[in-house]
Design a protein around this motif. Structure first.
Motif, PDB file in Angstrom:
ATOM      1  N   SER A 110     103.005 -23.527  29.222  1.00 28.13           N
ATOM      2  CA  SER A 110     101.884 -22.688  28.802  1.00 28.13           C
ATOM      3  C   SER A 110     100.755 -22.610  29.822  1.00 28.13           C
ATOM      4  CB  SER A 110     101.317 -23.198  27.461  1.00 28.13           C
ATOM      5  OG  SER A 110     102.332 -23.334  26.507  1.00 28.13           O
ATOM      6  N   PRO A 111     101.041 -22.151  31.051  1.00 20.72           N
ATOM      7  CA  PRO A 111      99.969 -22.066  32.033  1.00 20.72           C
ATOM      8  C   PRO A 111      98.955 -20.986  31.689  1.00 20.72           C
ATOM      9  CG  PRO A 111     101.899 -20.913  32.834  1.00 20.72           C
ATOM     10  CD  PRO A 111     102.312 -21.596  31.562  1.00 20.72           C
ATOM     11  N   GLY A 112      97.718 -21.239  32.046  1.00 20.41           N
ATOM     12  CA  GLY A 112      96.724 -20.183  32.032  1.00 20.41           C
ATOM     13  C   GLY A 112      96.884 -19.365  33.293  1.00 20.41           C
ATOM     14  N   VAL A 113      96.784 -18.048  33.182  1.00 15.82           N
ATOM     15  CA  VAL A 113      96.949 -17.184  34.358  1.00 15.82           C
ATOM     16  C   VAL A 113      95.653 -16.420  34.606  1.00 15.82           C
ATOM     17  CG1 VAL A 113      99.451 -16.999  34.327  1.00 15.82           C
ATOM     18  CG2 VAL A 113      98.116 -15.493  32.874  1.00 15.82           C
ATOM     19  N   PRO A 150      96.796 -13.855  42.500  1.00 17.50           N
ATOM     20  CA  PRO A 150      97.295 -14.346  41.214  1.00 17.50           C
ATOM     21  C   PRO A 150      97.516 -15.861  41.191  1.00 17.50           C
ATOM     22  CG  PRO A 150      99.053 -13.266  42.439  1.00 17.50           C
ATOM     23  CD  PRO A 150      97.823 -13.112  43.266  1.00 17.50           C
ATOM     24  N   HIS A 151      97.124 -16.478  40.078  1.00 17.74           N
ATOM     25  CA  HIS A 151      97.266 -17.921  39.908  1.00 17.74           C
ATOM     26  C   HIS A 151      97.822 -18.249  38.530  1.00 17.74           C
ATOM     27  CE1 HIS A 151      94.962 -19.498  43.424  1.00 17.74           C
ATOM     28  NE2 HIS A 151      94.476 -18.277  43.394  1.00 17.74           N
ATOM     29  N   ALA A 156     102.982 -15.901  42.828  1.00 17.48           N
ATOM     30  CA  ALA A 156     101.761 -16.519  42.310  1.00 17.48           C
ATOM     31  C   ALA A 156     101.505 -17.855  42.986  1.00 17.48           C
ATOM     32  CB  ALA A 156     101.874 -16.725  40.793  1.00 17.48           C
ATOM     33  N   ASN A 157     100.246 -18.228  43.037  1.00 20.98           N
ATOM     34  CA  ASN A 157      99.845 -19.570  43.436  1.00 20.98           C
ATOM     35  C   ASN A 157      99.981 -20.463  42.205  1.00 20.98           C
ATOM     36  OD1 ASN A 157      98.495 -19.008  46.225  1.00 20.98           O
ATOM     37  ND2 ASN A 157      97.680 -17.446  44.852  1.00 20.98           N
ATOM     38  N   ILE A 158     100.585 -21.623  42.373  1.00 25.95           N
ATOM     39  CA  ILE A 158     100.894 -22.501  41.242  1.00 25.95           C
ATOM     40  C   ILE A 158     100.080 -23.796  41.364  1.00 25.95           C
ATOM     41  CG2 ILE A 158     102.703 -23.685  39.972  1.00 25.95           C
ATOM     42  CD1 ILE A 158     103.037 -20.609  40.106  1.00 25.95           C
ATOM     43  N   SER A 159      99.291 -24.089  40.336  1.00 24.72           N
ATOM     44  CA  SER A 159      98.488 -25.312  40.343  1.00 24.72           C
ATOM     45  C   SER A 159      98.784 -26.159  39.116  1.00 24.72           C
ATOM     46  CB  SER A 159      96.983 -24.977  40.357  1.00 24.72           C
ATOM     47  OG  SER A 159      96.603 -24.359  41.556  1.00 24.72           O
ATOM     48  N   VAL A 160      98.671 -27.472  39.324  1.00 21.36           N
ATOM     49  CA  VAL A 160      98.654 -28.406  38.199  1.00 21.36           C
ATOM     50  C   VAL A 160      97.253 -28.994  38.148  1.00 21.36           C
ATOM     51  CG1 VAL A 160     101.104 -28.936  38.096  1.00 21.36           C
ATOM     52  CG2 VAL A 160      99.675 -30.188  39.698  1.00 21.36           C
TER      53      VAL A 160
END
Length: 289
Positions: free
Chosen positions: A156-159, A165-166, A196-200
């Protein structure tokens, strides 16, 4: 091109490093192949992004072009905006300068002797603005899981789009996530037609977020300014943090504020000149062949 050299600056924002070429003074036909050759850490200068300073196109003080390690053009880079903002502030003597990018205008000011503040503008939150390939009414947490069905590692990432785009996944421990393995798969996920750029992100406290980022077209990075901004917006939308917070990245800390008054994101942090030199484009291309 043989024998012609071009001046460059090597700069960084929290370890996110750049080769900067001022094309206003020294024009250069910059191809994808040449960008990759310059960014190559073994045969070139080496950098996360290649940055060009160009004549303004829409009334700003300068246009900032951005190419990732893979040679591809991207729309925005927060750490680079601080670096170029620092240069243009020094060049013009102004209190504030407008840095144009493909992702929109960024206003840079001096926060203090060491730090540059940039106004990153308003976040884009609708599914087709990010963009996503499927419609989601609520982009605070979209349907996307990583790991075993029913017991995902993260979900459930926030975009958010902050000029690029992230996707931001909230996890208990950012260091426990194998982002070097998961990042490439998610960057190219069918949900993200422009990648997209992917962050944790790990919530340390209501005023402190810790993140790691797999940057689109780059890979794991010490710092990604737009990811810090996107993660802040995602956290605020999920009521996990306050509106002004510290964001800790592997390369250091940024202060990020999503102001309710004007809906703009403000990011403050260091920008440093490491060294400068000359490059020979023909030799770099030959070395990369």
């Amino acid at each position: 091109m043989t024998g012609m050299t071009h001046h460059f600056l090597k700069m960084n924002g929290l370890g996110n490093d750049f080769v900067v070429l001022d094309l206003r003074r020294e024009p250069l036909a910059l191809t994808d192949a040449l960008a990759r050759a310059i960014a190559n850490r073994e045969t070139g200068i080496g950098c996360d992004q290649l940055i060009t300073i160009e004549e303004p196109r829409n009334g700003g003080d300068a246009f900032m072009g951005i190419r990732n390690q893979d040679g591809g053009t991207v729309e925005a880079c927060g750490n680079a905006a601080r670096c170029i903002g620092k240069l243009i502030l020094e060049e013009t003597g102004k209190d504030a300068v407008i840095i144009e990018t493909l992702g929109g205008n960024t206003v840079a000011t001096r926060a203090d002797a060491e730090n540059i503040a940039v106004d990153m503008g308003e976040p884009r939150l609708k599914w087709n603005e990010i963009p996503l390939s499927e419609e989601f009414q609520d982009t605070r947490g979209i349907e996307l899981e990583v790991g075993p069905l029913g017991n995902p590692i993260m979900h459930s990432p926030g975009v958010v789009n902050v000029g690029n785009p992230h996707a931001v996944f909230f996890v208990d421990d950012v260091d426990a996530i194998e982002l070097d393995r998961i990042g490439p798969m998610l960057e190219h996920h069918p949900l993200f037609p422009e990648r997209a750029n992917i962050s944790v992100a790990e919530v340390i406290s209501p005023t402190h977020l810790k993140i790691r980022t797999w940057e689109r077209g780059v890979g794991l990075t010490k710092a990604c300014g737009t990811a810090a901004c996107a993660s802040t917006v995602a956290a605020i939308r999920r009521r996990k943090t306050e509106r002004r917070i510290t964001v800790s990245l592997p390369g250091g800390d940024l202060t990020v504020e999503w102001r309710e008054a004007d809906n703009h994101i403000y990011m403050t942090g260091a920008a440093a000149l490491d060294y400068e030199g000359e490059i020979d484009p023909a030799k770099l291309l030959a070395g990369a062949a």
